[in-house]
Design a protein around this motif. Structure first.
Motif, PDB file in Angstrom:
ATOM      1  N   ARG A  19       0.851  -1.184   0.000  1.00  0.00           N
ATOM      2  CA  ARG A  19       0.000   0.000   0.000  1.00  0.00           C
ATOM      3  C   ARG A  19       0.889   1.238   0.000  1.00  0.00           C
ATOM      4  N   ASP A  20       0.431   2.264  -0.673  1.00  0.00           N
ATOM      5  CA  ASP A  20       1.173   3.511  -0.694  1.00  0.00           C
ATOM      6  C   ASP A  20       0.435   4.478   0.224  1.00  0.00           C
ATOM      7  N   ALA A  21       1.147   5.058   1.186  1.00  0.00           N
ATOM      8  CA  ALA A  21       0.452   5.884   2.170  1.00  0.00           C
ATOM      9  C   ALA A  21       1.352   6.980   2.712  1.00  0.00           C
TER      10      ALA A  21
ATOM     11  N   MET B 295      -3.490   4.495  -0.320  1.00  0.00           N
ATOM     12  CA  MET B 295      -3.974   3.955  -1.587  1.00  0.00           C
ATOM     13  C   MET B 295      -3.685   2.461  -1.604  1.00  0.00           C
ATOM     14  N   TYR B 296      -4.748   1.680  -1.730  1.00  0.00           N
ATOM     15  CA  TYR B 296      -4.626   0.236  -1.781  1.00  0.00           C
ATOM     16  C   TYR B 296      -4.316  -0.192  -3.214  1.00  0.00           C
ATOM     17  N   PRO B 297      -3.596  -1.293  -3.401  1.00  0.00           N
ATOM     18  CA  PRO B 297      -3.359  -1.774  -4.764  1.00  0.00           C
ATOM     19  C   PRO B 297      -4.675  -2.253  -5.381  1.00  0.00           C
TER      20      PRO B 297
ATOM     21  N   ASP C 170     -13.548   2.307  -2.025  1.00  0.00           N
ATOM     22  CA  ASP C 170     -13.018   2.056  -3.368  1.00  0.00           C
ATOM     23  C   ASP C 170     -11.489   2.029  -3.406  1.00  0.00           C
ATOM     24  N   GLY C 171     -10.881   1.447  -2.372  1.00  0.00           N
ATOM     25  CA  GLY C 171      -9.435   1.286  -2.366  1.00  0.00           C
ATOM     26  C   GLY C 171      -8.652   2.509  -1.948  1.00  0.00           C
ATOM     27  N   TYR C 172      -9.330   3.473  -1.325  1.00  0.00           N
ATOM     28  CA  TYR C 172      -8.633   4.687  -0.901  1.00  0.00           C
ATOM     29  C   TYR C 172      -9.116   5.075   0.482  1.00  0.00           C
ATOM     30  N   GLU C 173      -8.189   5.567   1.278  1.00  0.00           N
ATOM     31  CA  GLU C 173      -8.487   6.012   2.639  1.00  0.00           C
ATOM     32  C   GLU C 173      -7.927   7.420   2.781  1.00  0.00           C
ATOM     33  N   ALA C 174      -8.746   8.336   3.286  1.00  0.00           N
ATOM     34  CA  ALA C 174      -8.280   9.703   3.468  1.00  0.00           C
ATOM     35  C   ALA C 174      -9.067  10.355   4.593  1.00  0.00           C
ATOM     36  N   SER C 175      -8.338  10.997   5.501  1.00  0.00           N
ATOM     37  CA  SER C 175      -8.995  11.752   6.563  1.00  0.00           C
ATOM     38  C   SER C 175      -8.047  12.823   7.071  1.00  0.00           C
ATOM     39  N   PHE C 176      -8.632  13.811   7.737  1.00  0.00           N
ATOM     40  CA  PHE C 176      -7.830  14.878   8.326  1.00  0.00           C
ATOM     41  C   PHE C 176      -8.546  15.396   9.557  1.00  0.00           C
ATOM     42  N   GLY C 177      -7.796  16.073  10.392  1.00  0.00           N
ATOM     43  CA  GLY C 177      -8.370  16.652  11.603  1.00  0.00           C
ATOM     44  C   GLY C 177      -7.271  17.130  12.527  1.00  0.00           C
TER      45      GLY C 177
ATOM     46  N   ASP D 274      -1.302  11.469  24.509  1.00  0.00           N
ATOM     47  CA  ASP D 274      -1.225  11.133  25.927  1.00  0.00           C
ATOM     48  C   ASP D 274       0.159  10.526  26.129  1.00  0.00           C
ATOM     49  N   GLU D 275       1.067  11.329  26.660  1.00  0.00           N
ATOM     50  CA  GLU D 275       2.463  10.914  26.811  1.00  0.00           C
ATOM     51  C   GLU D 275       2.607   9.711  27.749  1.00  0.00           C
ATOM     52  N   GLN D 276       1.791   9.652  28.788  1.00  0.00           N
ATOM     53  CA  GLN D 276       1.917   8.555  29.754  1.00  0.00           C
ATOM     54  C   GLN D 276       1.420   7.234  29.190  1.00  0.00           C
ATOM     55  N   ALA D 277       0.329   7.289  28.422  1.00  0.00           N
ATOM     56  CA  ALA D 277      -0.233   6.068  27.848  1.00  0.00           C
ATOM     57  C   ALA D 277       0.392   5.722  26.494  1.00  0.00           C
ATOM     58  N   HIS D 278       1.207   6.615  25.938  1.00  0.00           N
ATOM     59  CA  HIS D 278       1.810   6.454  24.613  1.00  0.00           C
ATOM     60  C   HIS D 278       0.729   6.235  23.560  1.00  0.00           C
ATOM     61  N   THR D 279      -0.263   7.131  23.591  1.00  0.00           N
ATOM     62  CA  THR D 279      -1.327   7.077  22.593  1.00  0.00           C
ATOM     63  C   THR D 279      -1.462   8.423  21.896  1.00  0.00           C
ATOM     64  N   VAL D 280      -1.945   8.354  20.681  1.00  0.00           N
ATOM     65  CA  VAL D 280      -2.310   9.548  19.920  1.00  0.00           C
ATOM     66  C   VAL D 280      -3.755   9.334  19.482  1.00  0.00           C
ATOM     67  N   THR D 281      -4.578  10.349  19.657  1.00  0.00           N
ATOM     68  CA  THR D 281      -5.980  10.253  19.262  1.00  0.00           C
ATOM     69  C   THR D 281      -6.222  11.220  18.114  1.00  0.00           C
ATOM     70  N   HIS D 282      -6.687  10.683  16.999  1.00  0.00           N
ATOM     71  CA  HIS D 282      -7.043  11.497  15.841  1.00  0.00           C
ATOM     72  C   HIS D 282      -8.500  11.926  16.007  1.00  0.00           C
ATOM     73  N   HIS D 283      -8.748  13.210  15.925  1.00  0.00           N
ATOM     74  CA  HIS D 283     -10.102  13.769  15.980  1.00  0.00           C
ATOM     75  C   HIS D 283     -10.485  14.094  14.540  1.00  0.00           C
ATOM     76  N   VAL D 284     -11.297  13.229  13.933  1.00  0.00           N
ATOM     77  CA  VAL D 284     -11.578  13.315  12.499  1.00  0.00           C
ATOM     78  C   VAL D 284     -12.533  14.467  12.205  1.00  0.00           C
ATOM     79  N   ARG D 285     -12.034  15.388  11.401  1.00  0.00           N
ATOM     80  CA  ARG D 285     -12.832  16.553  10.983  1.00  0.00           C
ATOM     81  C   ARG D 285     -13.417  16.331   9.590  1.00  0.00           C
ATOM     82  N   GLY D 286     -12.675  15.617   8.749  1.00  0.00           N
ATOM     83  CA  GLY D 286     -13.141  15.311   7.401  1.00  0.00           C
ATOM     84  C   GLY D 286     -12.595  13.968   6.969  1.00  0.00           C
ATOM     85  N   SER D 287     -13.389  13.252   6.158  1.00  0.00           N
ATOM     86  CA  SER D 287     -12.965  11.924   5.725  1.00  0.00           C
ATOM     87  C   SER D 287     -13.710  11.520   4.464  1.00  0.00           C
ATOM     88  N   LEU D 288     -13.039  10.707   3.653  1.00  0.00           N
ATOM     89  CA  LEU D 288     -13.686  10.117   2.491  1.00  0.00           C
ATOM     90  C   LEU D 288     -14.857   9.241   2.941  1.00  0.00           C
ATOM     91  N   VAL D 289     -14.704   8.572   4.077  1.00  0.00           N
ATOM     92  CA  VAL D 289     -15.769   7.762   4.668  1.00  0.00           C
ATOM     93  C   VAL D 289     -16.486   8.656   5.689  1.00  0.00           C
TER      94      VAL D 289
END
Length: 163
Positions: A64-66, A81-83, A98-105, A110-125
Motif C-alpha cells: 500500500r502507498d500511504a 492507496m490500496y493496490p 473504493d481502495g482509498y483512505e483519506a482523513s484529516f483533523g 497522551d504521553e503517559q499512555a503512549h497514545t495519539v488520538t485522531h479527531h476526524v474533521r473530514g474523511s472520504l468515509v
C-alpha cells in the motif's frame, strides 16, 4: 552589552520561528508538548501493515502507498492507496472506500499512555467524521513509528518511516 544581549535574544526567537518552533496548539487539558508528540511531527510513509484475518491468521502487507502527516500545531492527515488487487477487500472497511483512505483533523497525545488520538474533521468515509480514533504508538530505535488501534476489536498495526 545590553544591546548585544537583546540582539542575541532576538536572533534566538527568529531562529526558533524559522525552524518551526512555534508552540503547538493545545486543546483544553492537554499537557505541554512532550517527547512523543515532538517525535510525531513531520511526514511519514508506510513501511508495512499487519492485519489479523477473520480466522486469526496474521497477514503482512507492504504493497500500500500511504502518507501520514502530523503538524506541530496539532493537525493530522492520512492518505492510503490500496493496490488494485485489494480494492474489493476494502468494501467492508470502516476506513476506506473504493481502495482509498483519506482523513484529516486534529490530534492529541497522551504521553503517559503512549497514545495519539485522531479527531476526524473530514474523511472520504463520512461515518468517520466527528469520531475520535485512539492509536497506541511505539517508536523503535531505528526511528520507525508503529501505530495500532487502541480498540481491541481492531486487529491491525501500521509501521511508518519519516520521509
Amino acid at each position: 552589552m545590553r544591546t548585544q544581549t537583546m540582539r542575541t535574544a532576538a536572533l534566538a526567537v527568529v531562529a526558533m520561528i524559522a525552524a518551526g518552533g512555534s508552540a503547538p496548539a493545545q486543546s483544553s487539558g492537554q499537557a505541554a508538548a512532550g517527547p512523543d508528540r515532538a517525535r510525531l511531527v513531520g511526514a511519514w510513509h508506510m513501511v508495512s501493515m499487519e492485519e489479523q484475518a477473520p480466522d486469526g491468521t496474521l497477514t503482512h502487507r507492504d504493497d500500500r502507498d500511504a502518507m501520514l502527516v502530523y503538524t506541530a500545531d496539532g493537525h493530522v492527515s492520512v492518505q492510503v492507496m490500496y493496490p488494485a488487487s485489494d480494492i474489493s477487500s476494502t468494501t467492508n472497511s470502516p476506513y476506506s472506500k473504493d481502495g482509498y483512505e483519506a482523513s484529516f483533523g486534529s490530534y492529541d497525545v497522551d504521553e503517559q499512555a503512549h497514545t495519539v488520538t485522531h479527531h476526524v474533521r473530514g474523511s472520504l468515509v463520512r461515518t468517520l467524521i466527528g469520531r475520535d480514533l485512539p492509536r497506541v504508538m511505539q517508536f523503535s530505535t531505528d526511528g520507525h513509528l508503529t501505530l495500532r488501534s487502541a480498540r481491541p476489536e481492531e486487529k491491525w498495526s501500521v509501521t511508518w518511516e519519516h520521509d
